[in-house]
Design an enzyme around this catalytic site. Structure first.
Site, short mmCIF file in Angstrom:
data_model
loop_
_atom_site.label_atom_id
_atom_site.label_comp_id
_atom_site.label_asym_id
_atom_site.label_seq_id
_atom_site.Cartn_x
_atom_site.Cartn_y
_atom_site.Cartn_z
N ASN A 9 0.85 -1.19 0.00
CA ASN A 9 0.00 0.00 0.00
C ASN A 9 0.89 1.25 0.00
O ASN A 9 1.51 1.59 1.01
CB ASN A 9 -0.91 -0.04 1.24
CG ASN A 9 -1.90 1.10 1.27
OD1 ASN A 9 -1.59 2.22 0.86
ND2 ASN A 9 -3.07 0.83 1.80
N ASP A 68 -1.38 -4.40 10.46
CA ASP A 68 -2.73 -4.64 9.99
C ASP A 68 -3.63 -3.70 10.76
O ASP A 68 -3.39 -3.44 11.95
CB ASP A 68 -3.17 -6.10 10.16
CG ASP A 68 -4.38 -6.44 9.29
OD1 ASP A 68 -4.64 -5.72 8.31
OD2 ASP A 68 -5.06 -7.43 9.59
N PHE A 148 -7.06 7.97 2.83
CA PHE A 148 -7.44 6.80 2.05
C PHE A 148 -8.31 5.89 2.91
O PHE A 148 -8.53 6.15 4.08
CB PHE A 148 -6.19 6.05 1.53
CG PHE A 148 -5.25 5.59 2.62
CD1 PHE A 148 -5.32 4.30 3.12
CD2 PHE A 148 -4.31 6.46 3.15
CE1 PHE A 148 -4.45 3.88 4.12
CE2 PHE A 148 -3.44 6.04 4.16
CZ PHE A 148 -3.51 4.75 4.64
N ARG A 177 -2.52 4.37 13.41
CA ARG A 177 -1.22 3.98 12.84
C ARG A 177 -0.12 4.90 13.38
O ARG A 177 0.96 4.44 13.72
CB ARG A 177 -1.25 4.03 11.31
CG ARG A 177 0.01 3.46 10.68
CD ARG A 177 -0.10 3.30 9.17
NE ARG A 177 -1.14 2.34 8.83
CZ ARG A 177 -2.32 2.69 8.29
NH1 ARG A 177 -2.60 3.92 8.00
NH2 ARG A 177 -3.21 1.76 8.02
#
Length: 193
Positions: A9, A68, A148, A177
């Site tokens: 990604n 993840d 995103f 994140r």
């Protein structure tokens, strides 16, 4: 220090590169000539992060980290969770995922949700897990053009705008994140000494 970030990604890769200090050189899967698609077959975020990190370490021999992330919605009993990227089916499609989520929440008052990221770091034959959580709620419609994934419909707690309306710097300070990466960076600072 060189570390492989086990992701394909490019948005995620760019986001993480901005957060890490210059002393850590982040290599992409392309940089190590890894064009394999590691299937996320585990039922937890931590399991998928370990799966990806272990694959790179075992096959290519690099110190690496993998993550993840899941969006966990209270009124949907934690769904989409580990299936967030493929919520609307394969191939994964952010627009369809958002539409499905908005549809499932249409008649629900409770829109509380959280983003959760698990990072697995494999370094010098040891493994470490870091977690970041950002609480918030799901909006009734998309707002913003940045970011995103589910960013246009997620409003973090304490803010009046979605992730997609924030600059990457603003988002990285409070995002799931970002928080997990901050823990990773702190660990690596101590690890080097």
């Amino acid at each position: 220090m060189k570390l492989v970030f086990a992701t394909n990604n490019l948005n995620k890769l760019a986001e993480v590169q901005k957060m890490l200090p210059n002393t850590i050189e982040v290599l992409s899967l392309n940089d190590i000539n890894c064009f394999d698609e590691v299937e996320e077959t585990e039922i937890t975020l931590e399991g998928n992060a370990k799966l990806k990190a272990n694959y790179i370490t075992q096959k290519f021999g690099y110190n690496c980290f993998a993550d993840d992330t899941g969006l966990e919605v209270d009124s949907l009993e934690g769904k989409p969770g580990v299936f967030s990227a493929r919520f609307a089916g394969e191939p994964s499609n952010s627009e369809k995922n958002m539409q499905k989520l908005l549809s499932e929440l249409e008649k629900k008052e409770d829109r509380k949700a959280q983003f959760r990221t698990a990072i697995c770091l494999n370094i010098d034959k040891h493994q470490y897990i870091f977690e970041g959580i950002c609480k918030g709620e799901i909006l009734t419609e998309k707002n913003g053009e940045k970011g995103f994934g589910y960013d246009p419909i997620f409003k973090p707690a304490g803010y009046e705008i979605s992730f997609a309306e924030m600059t990457s710097e603003e988002k990285n300070k409070i995002s799931h994140r970002g928080l997990a990466i901050q823990k990773l960076v702190e660990f690596l600072k101590d690890f080097k000494n």
